[in-house]
Motif scaffolding. Sequence first.
Motif, PDB file in Angstrom:
ATOM      1  N   ASN A 151      -3.760  -7.960  -4.935  1.00 31.73           N
ATOM      2  CA  ASN A 151      -4.603  -7.103  -5.764  1.00 31.73           C
ATOM      3  C   ASN A 151      -5.713  -7.885  -6.471  1.00 31.73           C
ATOM      4  O   ASN A 151      -6.183  -7.498  -7.539  1.00 31.73           O
ATOM      5  CB  ASN A 151      -3.741  -6.350  -6.774  1.00 31.73           C
ATOM      6  N   TRP A 161      -8.250   1.232  -7.148  1.00 30.00           N
ATOM      7  CA  TRP A 161      -8.680   0.683  -8.428  1.00 30.00           C
ATOM      8  C   TRP A 161     -10.004   1.251  -8.920  1.00 30.00           C
ATOM      9  O   TRP A 161     -10.285   1.198 -10.125  1.00 30.00           O
ATOM     10  CB  TRP A 161      -8.760  -0.840  -8.354  1.00 30.00           C
ATOM     11  N   ASP A 205     -11.313  -5.201   1.546  1.00 30.03           N
ATOM     12  CA  ASP A 205     -10.870  -4.050   2.340  1.00 30.03           C
ATOM     13  C   ASP A 205     -11.418  -4.122   3.760  1.00 30.03           C
ATOM     14  O   ASP A 205     -10.726  -3.799   4.732  1.00 30.03           O
ATOM     15  CB  ASP A 205     -11.316  -2.739   1.675  1.00 30.03           C
ATOM     16  N   LYS A 260       0.833  -1.200   0.000  1.00 25.54           N
ATOM     17  CA  LYS A 260       0.000   0.000   0.000  1.00 25.54           C
ATOM     18  C   LYS A 260       0.867   1.249   0.000  1.00 25.54           C
ATOM     19  O   LYS A 260       0.589   2.218  -0.718  1.00 25.54           O
ATOM     20  CB  LYS A 260      -0.927  -0.005   1.224  1.00 25.54           C
ATOM     21  N   ALA A 275     -13.422  -6.139  -3.940  1.00 22.59           N
ATOM     22  CA  ALA A 275     -12.498  -5.144  -3.384  1.00 22.59           C
ATOM     23  C   ALA A 275     -13.062  -4.544  -2.102  1.00 22.59           C
ATOM     24  O   ALA A 275     -12.345  -4.365  -1.105  1.00 22.59           O
ATOM     25  CB  ALA A 275     -12.222  -4.052  -4.414  1.00 22.59           C
ATOM     26  N   LEU A 296      -7.751  -1.335  -1.831  1.00 21.64           N
ATOM     27  CA  LEU A 296      -8.193  -1.859  -3.122  1.00 21.64           C
ATOM     28  C   LEU A 296      -9.253  -1.006  -3.804  1.00 21.64           C
ATOM     29  O   LEU A 296      -9.086  -0.591  -4.957  1.00 21.64           O
ATOM     30  CB  LEU A 296      -8.714  -3.288  -2.947  1.00 21.64           C
TER      31      LEU A 296
END
Length: 230
Positions: free
Chosen positions: A174, A225, A211, A21, A207, A221
């Motif tokens: 990811n 993204w 998270d 991160k 995502a 994430l």
Amino acid sequence: MNKLIEKADTSKYLKRIKKIKEIIFARFPEDIVIKRASNYDEIVQAYRLVHDTYVKKGFIDSYLSGMRIRVFDAVPQMAIHIAMKEGKVIATNSFCKDSELGLPSEKVFPKEIDELRKKGVIGEFTNCSVHPDFCNTGVSAEIMRCSFSYAYYKGCDYTVAVVSPAHKEFYKINLFDVLADGRNSSEKDGDIVVAMVQNLNDLEERAIQEDKKRGKEAAFLHKFWFEENF
């Protein structure tokens, strides 16, 4: 005892996520421009960077042209994304949507790619290269995010990335899954690669949920993204 081991493993995993991160969100100089290659000079510089990077790492032999160019680079579905500093390409990442020529990874993973193709529209991240001076910055992730957005724009259901085993964890963090593990690349003996796949159909929801599981300090994430990308 097993719970203690599991807790220790989870703690190590979260530390690695936090480190990634930090790199992804690392600030890079304001004079670096992120864009799609749009002229001859930018494309040539990108191909030269890929060539030099892959030769140095032992992935390919040196070409007389000093560029790594394949048949896939000629199709209109190929998008080359670059990072430039003072007129020089310092990082690049391409995205190739599936076409009648197939995908670059199909030579090494023919069965897996063919099976994935039956499930929906596919594409591939390829030619990821970064100048050594910028490896520990957010530049690589930023141009990868460009290719990710392009895949969405082109209506892909799945994206593939062929990476070295050392990079597998980054892709898993990811939300890529292993499509095929531990296979030798045909370009150079001893170049073991892993095929990773990302399902774009439910990626945003995954995502969000991932998270939540990781917690605030390790969550990134959805922000990276999606929130800051579209």
